[in-house]
Each structure stands twice: as structure tokens, then as C-alpha cells.
Motif scaffolding. Structure first.
Motif, PDB file in Angstrom:
ATOM      1  N   VAL A  13       0.836  -1.202   0.000  1.00 18.98           N
ATOM      2  CA  VAL A  13       0.000   0.000   0.000  1.00 18.98           C
ATOM      3  C   VAL A  13       0.872   1.253   0.000  1.00 18.98           C
ATOM      4  O   VAL A  13       0.627   2.196  -0.770  1.00 18.98           O
ATOM      5  CB  VAL A  13      -0.960   0.001   1.210  1.00 18.98           C
ATOM      6  CG1 VAL A  13      -1.658   1.336   1.354  1.00 18.98           C
ATOM      7  CG2 VAL A  13      -1.976  -1.120   1.075  1.00 18.98           C
ATOM      8  N   LYS A  14       1.908   1.274   0.850  1.00 18.92           N
ATOM      9  CA  LYS A  14       2.794   2.438   0.889  1.00 18.92           C
ATOM     10  C   LYS A  14       3.488   2.643  -0.453  1.00 18.92           C
ATOM     11  O   LYS A  14       3.620   3.764  -0.928  1.00 18.92           O
ATOM     12  CB  LYS A  14       3.831   2.290   2.007  1.00 18.92           C
ATOM     13  CG  LYS A  14       3.248   2.465   3.395  1.00 18.92           C
ATOM     14  CD  LYS A  14       4.328   2.600   4.453  1.00 18.92           C
ATOM     15  CE  LYS A  14       4.865   1.270   4.872  1.00 18.92           C
ATOM     16  NZ  LYS A  14       5.839   1.358   5.972  1.00 18.92           N
ATOM     17  N   GLY A  15       3.925   1.548  -1.061  1.00 19.81           N
ATOM     18  CA  GLY A  15       4.582   1.633  -2.363  1.00 19.81           C
ATOM     19  C   GLY A  15       3.642   2.140  -3.432  1.00 19.81           C
ATOM     20  O   GLY A  15       4.011   2.959  -4.280  1.00 19.81           O
ATOM     21  N   LYS A  16       2.401   1.664  -3.393  1.00 16.72           N
ATOM     22  CA  LYS A  16       1.400   2.098  -4.368  1.00 16.72           C
ATOM     23  C   LYS A  16       1.132   3.602  -4.221  1.00 16.72           C
ATOM     24  O   LYS A  16       0.994   4.316  -5.216  1.00 16.72           O
ATOM     25  CB  LYS A  16       0.110   1.300  -4.154  1.00 16.72           C
ATOM     26  CG  LYS A  16      -0.869   1.379  -5.304  1.00 16.72           C
ATOM     27  CD  LYS A  16      -2.107   0.529  -5.025  1.00 16.72           C
ATOM     28  CE  LYS A  16      -1.910  -0.870  -5.546  1.00 16.72           C
ATOM     29  NZ  LYS A  16      -3.153  -1.671  -5.509  1.00 16.72           N
ATOM     30  N   MET A  17       1.090   4.074  -2.963  1.00 17.69           N
ATOM     31  CA  MET A  17       0.865   5.502  -2.719  1.00 17.69           C
ATOM     32  C   MET A  17       2.042   6.335  -3.225  1.00 17.69           C
ATOM     33  O   MET A  17       1.845   7.379  -3.840  1.00 17.69           O
ATOM     34  CB  MET A  17       0.633   5.748  -1.228  1.00 17.69           C
ATOM     35  CG  MET A  17      -0.712   5.245  -0.753  1.00 17.69           C
ATOM     36  SD  MET A  17      -0.955   5.296   1.031  1.00 17.69           S
ATOM     37  CE  MET A  17      -0.617   6.981   1.424  1.00 17.69           C
ATOM     38  N   LYS A  18       3.267   5.878  -2.956  1.00 18.59           N
ATOM     39  CA  LYS A  18       4.455   6.580  -3.441  1.00 18.59           C
ATOM     40  C   LYS A  18       4.463   6.641  -4.961  1.00 18.59           C
ATOM     41  O   LYS A  18       4.760   7.669  -5.552  1.00 18.59           O
ATOM     42  CB  LYS A  18       5.734   5.874  -2.982  1.00 18.59           C
ATOM     43  CG  LYS A  18       6.256   6.308  -1.671  1.00 18.59           C
ATOM     44  CD  LYS A  18       7.595   5.631  -1.413  1.00 18.59           C
ATOM     45  CE  LYS A  18       8.013   5.813   0.009  1.00 18.59           C
ATOM     46  NZ  LYS A  18       9.234   5.101   0.333  1.00 18.59           N
ATOM     47  N   GLN A  19       4.130   5.518  -5.569  1.00 17.05           N
ATOM     48  CA  GLN A  19       4.117   5.442  -7.028  1.00 17.05           C
ATOM     49  C   GLN A  19       3.102   6.431  -7.602  1.00 17.05           C
ATOM     50  O   GLN A  19       3.405   7.164  -8.545  1.00 17.05           O
ATOM     51  CB  GLN A  19       3.790   4.020  -7.462  1.00 17.05           C
ATOM     52  CG  GLN A  19       3.884   3.778  -8.936  1.00 17.05           C
ATOM     53  CD  GLN A  19       3.581   2.325  -9.302  1.00 17.05           C
ATOM     54  OE1 GLN A  19       3.274   1.500  -8.447  1.00 17.05           O
ATOM     55  NE2 GLN A  19       3.671   2.015 -10.570  1.00 17.05           N
ATOM     56  N   ALA A  20       1.903   6.461  -7.035  1.00 20.36           N
ATOM     57  CA  ALA A  20       0.862   7.363  -7.523  1.00 20.36           C
ATOM     58  C   ALA A  20       1.241   8.820  -7.299  1.00 20.36           C
ATOM     59  O   ALA A  20       1.024   9.671  -8.171  1.00 20.36           O
ATOM     60  CB  ALA A  20      -0.458   7.054  -6.827  1.00 20.36           C
ATOM     61  N   THR A  21       1.839   9.111  -6.142  1.00 19.14           N
ATOM     62  CA  THR A  21       2.262  10.479  -5.854  1.00 19.14           C
ATOM     63  C   THR A  21       3.350  10.912  -6.825  1.00 19.14           C
ATOM     64  O   THR A  21       3.309  12.019  -7.363  1.00 19.14           O
ATOM     65  CB  THR A  21       2.778  10.591  -4.408  1.00 19.14           C
ATOM     66  OG1 THR A  21       1.739  10.185  -3.514  1.00 19.14           O
ATOM     67  CG2 THR A  21       3.196  12.005  -4.077  1.00 19.14           C
ATOM     68  N   GLY A  22       4.321  10.052  -7.046  1.00 20.85           N
ATOM     69  CA  GLY A  22       5.395  10.365  -7.984  1.00 20.85           C
ATOM     70  C   GLY A  22       4.864  10.621  -9.385  1.00 20.85           C
ATOM     71  O   GLY A  22       5.305  11.535 -10.074  1.00 20.85           O
ATOM     72  N   LYS A  23       3.894   9.824  -9.783  1.00 20.09           N
ATOM     73  CA  LYS A  23       3.301  10.000 -11.108  1.00 20.09           C
ATOM     74  C   LYS A  23       2.538  11.321 -11.190  1.00 20.09           C
ATOM     75  O   LYS A  23       2.623  12.032 -12.187  1.00 20.09           O
ATOM     76  CB  LYS A  23       2.369   8.823 -11.405  1.00 20.09           C
ATOM     77  CG  LYS A  23       1.959   8.707 -12.832  1.00 20.09           C
ATOM     78  CD  LYS A  23       1.212   7.400 -13.071  1.00 20.09           C
ATOM     79  CE  LYS A  23       1.141   7.119 -14.551  1.00 20.09           C
ATOM     80  NZ  LYS A  23       0.606   5.795 -14.837  1.00 20.09           N
ATOM     81  N   ALA A  24       1.817  11.650 -10.119  1.00 17.01           N
ATOM     82  CA  ALA A  24       1.009  12.875 -10.101  1.00 17.01           C
ATOM     83  C   ALA A  24       1.856  14.140 -10.150  1.00 17.01           C
ATOM     84  O   ALA A  24       1.485  15.107 -10.811  1.00 17.01           O
ATOM     85  CB  ALA A  24       0.116  12.894  -8.868  1.00 17.01           C
ATOM     86  N   VAL A  25       2.980  14.128  -9.448  1.00 15.87           N
ATOM     87  CA  VAL A  25       3.815  15.331  -9.399  1.00 15.87           C
ATOM     88  C   VAL A  25       4.946  15.306 -10.422  1.00 15.87           C
ATOM     89  O   VAL A  25       5.725  16.261 -10.508  1.00 15.87           O
ATOM     90  CB  VAL A  25       4.386  15.578  -7.983  1.00 15.87           C
ATOM     91  CG1 VAL A  25       3.277  15.798  -6.988  1.00 15.87           C
ATOM     92  CG2 VAL A  25       5.311  14.466  -7.540  1.00 15.87           C
ATOM     93  N   GLY A  26       5.050  14.222 -11.162  1.00 15.57           N
ATOM     94  CA  GLY A  26       6.084  14.133 -12.197  1.00 15.57           C
ATOM     95  C   GLY A  26       7.459  13.788 -11.661  1.00 15.57           C
ATOM     96  O   GLY A  26       8.465  14.080 -12.300  1.00 15.57           O
ATOM     97  N   ASP A  27       7.523  13.171 -10.486  1.00 16.11           N
ATOM     98  CA  ASP A  27       8.794  12.775  -9.878  1.00 16.11           C
ATOM     99  C   ASP A  27       9.052  11.302 -10.217  1.00 16.11           C
ATOM    100  O   ASP A  27       8.541  10.398  -9.566  1.00 16.11           O
ATOM    101  CB  ASP A  27       8.721  12.985  -8.364  1.00 16.11           C
ATOM    102  CG  ASP A  27      10.038  12.740  -7.651  1.00 16.11           C
ATOM    103  OD1 ASP A  27      10.941  12.121  -8.243  1.00 16.11           O
ATOM    104  OD2 ASP A  27      10.155  13.179  -6.492  1.00 16.11           O
TER     105      ASP A  27
END
Length: 58
Positions: A13-27
């Protein structure tokens, strides 16, 4: 559920959240780290599932 199953699912779950956040902010680096953490969580949860299956069959 054993502790490996719980910890593994939490890491997924934490990894999925990091992945989605990175995708959203372009990181891309954060997105990549999220993918790695998610994969590690899947492995740990799978190990926990295997331990449970072995225990249940004995």
C-alpha cells in the motif's frame, strides 16, 4: 494472518501511494521507489501466505 502477511500488505500500500504520488507530481524517482517498495511488499506478503499454507497443512 501472520506478521509477514500484514507487513507485506502494508508495504504494498505504501509503495502504491508513493508510485501514484510520484506519477502525479512528475517525480520519476519517487515513482520508481514506489514500484520497488510495492514489489518488495508483494514478495513479503507471498512469503507470509506460504508460511500460513505450510502451517495449515501440517
Amino acid at each position: 494472518m501472520n506478521k509477514d502477511q500484514v507487513k507485506g500488505r502494508a508495504e504494498e500500500v505504501k509503495g502504491k501511494m508513493k508510485q501514484a504520488t510520484g506519477k502525479a507530481v512528475g517525480d520519476r524517482e519517487l515513482e520508481h521507489r514506489g514500484r520497488i517498495q510495492k514489489a518488495g511488499g508483494k514478495i513479503q506478503a507471498g512469503y507470509g501466505d506460504l508460511k500460513k499454507d505450510v502451517k495449515d497443512s501440517a
